[in-house]
Motif scaffolding. Structure first.
Motif, PDB file in Angstrom:
ATOM      1  N   ASN A  13       0.837  -1.192   0.000  1.00 42.10           N
ATOM      2  CA  ASN A  13       0.000   0.000   0.000  1.00 42.10           C
ATOM      3  C   ASN A  13       0.876   1.247   0.000  1.00 42.10           C
ATOM      4  OD1 ASN A  13       0.944   0.147   2.608  1.00 42.10           O
ATOM      5  ND2 ASN A  13      -1.027  -0.216   3.574  1.00 42.10           N
ATOM      6  N   ARG A  14       0.247   2.424   0.075  1.00 47.22           N
ATOM      7  CA  ARG A  14       0.992   3.679   0.010  1.00 47.22           C
ATOM      8  C   ARG A  14       2.034   3.778   1.121  1.00 47.22           C
ATOM      9  NH1 ARG A  14       0.418   8.983  -1.947  1.00 47.22           N
ATOM     10  NH2 ARG A  14      -1.437   8.364  -3.102  1.00 47.22           N
ATOM     11  N   ARG A  15       1.673   3.351   2.344  1.00 47.00           N
ATOM     12  CA  ARG A  15       2.596   3.455   3.474  1.00 47.00           C
ATOM     13  C   ARG A  15       3.873   2.671   3.209  1.00 47.00           C
ATOM     14  NH1 ARG A  15       1.465   0.716   9.392  1.00 47.00           N
ATOM     15  NH2 ARG A  15       3.616   0.794  10.148  1.00 47.00           N
ATOM     16  N   ARG A  16       3.713   1.412   2.813  1.00 45.67           N
ATOM     17  CA  ARG A  16       4.906   0.597   2.580  1.00 45.67           C
ATOM     18  C   ARG A  16       5.689   1.106   1.378  1.00 45.67           C
ATOM     19  NH1 ARG A  16       5.579  -5.407   0.150  1.00 45.67           N
ATOM     20  NH2 ARG A  16       7.846  -5.401   0.194  1.00 45.67           N
ATOM     21  N   PHE A  17       4.971   1.571   0.347  1.00 45.25           N
ATOM     22  CA  PHE A  17       5.659   2.055  -0.845  1.00 45.25           C
ATOM     23  C   PHE A  17       6.545   3.250  -0.511  1.00 45.25           C
ATOM     24  CE2 PHE A  17       5.883   4.123  -5.052  1.00 45.25           C
ATOM     25  CZ  PHE A  17       6.321   3.032  -5.796  1.00 45.25           C
ATOM     26  N   LEU A  18       6.027   4.164   0.294  1.00 47.40           N
ATOM     27  CA  LEU A  18       6.834   5.321   0.696  1.00 47.40           C
ATOM     28  C   LEU A  18       8.038   4.881   1.526  1.00 47.40           C
ATOM     29  CD1 LEU A  18       3.998   7.853   1.606  1.00 47.40           C
ATOM     30  CD2 LEU A  18       5.516   7.939  -0.375  1.00 47.40           C
ATOM     31  N   GLU A  19       7.840   3.867   2.384  1.00 45.56           N
ATOM     32  CA  GLU A  19       8.965   3.340   3.163  1.00 45.56           C
ATOM     33  C   GLU A  19      10.033   2.758   2.253  1.00 45.56           C
ATOM     34  OE1 GLU A  19       7.177   0.541   5.767  1.00 45.56           O
ATOM     35  OE2 GLU A  19       6.394   2.036   7.172  1.00 45.56           O
TER      36      GLU A  19
END
Length: 538
Positions: A102-108
């Motif tokens: 998701n967006r959270r993991r992708f940004l990480e």
């Protein structure tokens, strides 16, 4: 665990311990009764001491069992807690529908890659689906979910080793890929993504078709954080959307400034509409061949505090895209009706209505309210509709036009020859006038092919009982040719540019007095001072 759960668990633990102690006491009692502990009595040479030792041993075994049971239960609870935490973490970092990050993991992951730029170069591909909403609207959310899952599978199949695929939300996906093959590899990947997603998706005996627009941005230390990199890819994707969709674009620094300029324009436009800074200008429409003024077309002009007079080509598309066009149009119509009340009663006021406004079932009522408020006769109003409005929703457009015509309002088909209208549309929608687009009129004296097309349009209008107006007339030769072919009205710089009410008042007054011939009504043909002098003299 909540406090109530802990208290409940501790009560249960105490109860189980007491039960085990009672079991131990029972074993002791049974053993004493059956004489099972006589040997121990003899060993300690004291019956009472032996009983206490046996009872203590039984209780000790019970307490040991309780401790072992407690340890087992605690271990099980810890394992369940760790599993639940791991599951919650997985859910928090993955999309529930597609299983992608998701967006959270992708940004990480982008932040992780930013920390390894010295050893590894990467890029972000932001992918936005085209034509996804019609699939949802036509087939339902189940079909939409099937499309999203199919897209996720196809992106996963295209993902190079070491890459990460994510669904950021809605119909927006992203890839984080290593730059192992440079920009050429990124280009091939972007093209592959577009081609793969464009392939039909089979669902419930239907072929669902969507497309994709891709924005690409390199992961660079120049960006503040992962969000800034994702924003850069989004700007590139937005540029691709503007240029026709189904394509890919690499981020350029100029895109950010373009977006900021667009945001400033939208904010200034909203303020200008609220403050009435967009005002009506009027361009004469004349009868052919005598060139007498028979009407005025209302054209929007924005008096910008810094840029001066802004052309409608700069702000009308923005107003249409942002939904501000309705308020802008109604404000212009209201002001134009007020301006035109004191002008000669034979002058027709022509106003443009944006295509999507014809989908408003209350359009006719809103225009009637303005006419009633201003006291302007419906028979003096002419609404112009472009051909693009006909293909959006023909039935809704038909209903709106019929309502307007019942009020007495005239309807003109604007820019004829540049869109999608057909003989069916001309017959079914019962227009009052055809306006021939300036792109045809400009070349009639230089191109036989264009001249034949204009002649055909004029004859078509005549055969259907429709008046014709030629736009963009700039030469006397064009006027003569159009008059010979039977064109009814003309409009263009030859007769006058768009002008504010104050100048239009002077022109009309001078024409009415007979001191300014109709053939010289163009402001550039007569100095403004001369017009004012003639008007005052009359």
């Amino acid at each position: 665990m909540t406090k109530a759960t802990i208290v409940q668990w501790r009560k249960g633990e105490l109860y189980e311990t007491l039960c085990l102690l009672l079991i131990g006491a029972g074993i002791w009692f049974v053993g004493i009764t059956l004489g099972s502990f006589d040997v121990l009595h003899e060993a300690v040479q004291s019956y009472r001491l032996g009983d206490f030792m046996i009872l203590g041993a039984c209780m000790g075994v019970a307490i040991c069992g309780a401790s072992i049971r407690k340890s087992i239960l605690m271990r099980r609870l810890m394992l369940e807690r760790d599993a639940a935490a791991a599951n919650a973490e997985a859910i928090a970092r993955h999309d529930g529908l597609t299983g992608l990050a998701n967006r959270r993991r992708f940004l990480e992951e982008i932040e992780r890659v930013r920390g390894q730029l010295s050893t590894e170069l990467s890029a972000v591909l932001l992918i936005d689906l085209d034509r996804f909403k019609p699939v949802n609207d036509l087939y339902g959310h189940a079909a939409g979910n099937a499309v999203l899952c199919a897209v996720a599978e196809r992106l996963t199949a295209l993902l190079p080793p070491g890459g990460v695929a994510a669904r950021l939300g809605g119909d927006e996906f992203a890839l984080l890929v290593p730059l192992s093959h440079g920009s050429e590899g990124l280009t091939r990947l972007a093209q592959g993504v577009i081609s793969s997603i464009a392939a039909p998706i089979n669902w419930s005996q239907n072929e669902l078709k969507v497309g994709a627009t891709v924005g690409v941005a390199a992961v660079s230390p120049d960006y503040i954080d992962a969000d800034a990199i994702l924003h850069a890819a989004d700007l590139a994707m937005y540029q691709g959307k503007k240029e026709g969709r189904g394509t890919y674009r690499f981020f350029r620094s100029a895109m950010d400034e373009e977006l900021r300029a667009r945001a400033r324009l939208e904010a200034e436009l909203r303020t200008a509409i609220e403050q009435g800074a967009i005002e009506p200008f009027y361009q004469p429409v004349v009868a052919l061949p005598d060139k007498q003024i028979v009407g005025l077309e209302v054209l929007a002009r924005w008096r910008h505090p810094e840029r001066g007079l802004v052309s409608p080509t700069e702000f009308i598309p923005v107003a249409e895209e942002t939904g501000m066009i309705a308020e802008l149009s109604y404000n212009l119509i209201r002001r134009a009706c007020i301006d035109a009340r004191d002008w000669p009663a034979h002058l027709i006021l022509a106003v443009n209505i944006a295509p999507h406004q014809f989908q408003d079932v209350w359009l006719a009522e809103r225009i009637l309210a303005i006419l009633t408020e201003t006291g302007f006769p419906p028979g003096r109003l002419e609404v112009e509709i472009t051909e693009s409005a006909l293909i959006q929703d023909l039935e809704a457009t038909r209903a709106t036009l019929t309502s307007l015509q019942r009020l007495g309002v005239r309807i003109a088909l604007d820019d004829f020859g540049t869109g999608y209208s057909s003989l069916y549309h001309l017959r079914e929608l019962k227009f009052d006038k055809l306006k021939i687009d300036r792109s045809y009129v400009d070349a009639i004296t230089m191109s036989d092919e264009r001249a034949k097309l204009v002649d055909a349009i004029i004859k078509l209008g005549s055969s259907l009982g429709l008046a014709t107006t030629a736009e963009g007339i700039e030469t006397d030769a064009s006027v003569e040719w159009l008059s010979d072919q039977g064109c009814d009205f003309g409009q263009g710089y030859l007769f006058g540019r768009a002008m504010p009410k104050s100048e239009m008042d002077d022109v009309l007054a001078a024409v009415a007095s007979g001191k300014l011939p109709a053939a010289t009504i163009a402001p550039e043909a007569v100095p403004r001072e001369a017009i004012i002098t003639l008007a005052r003299a009359s």
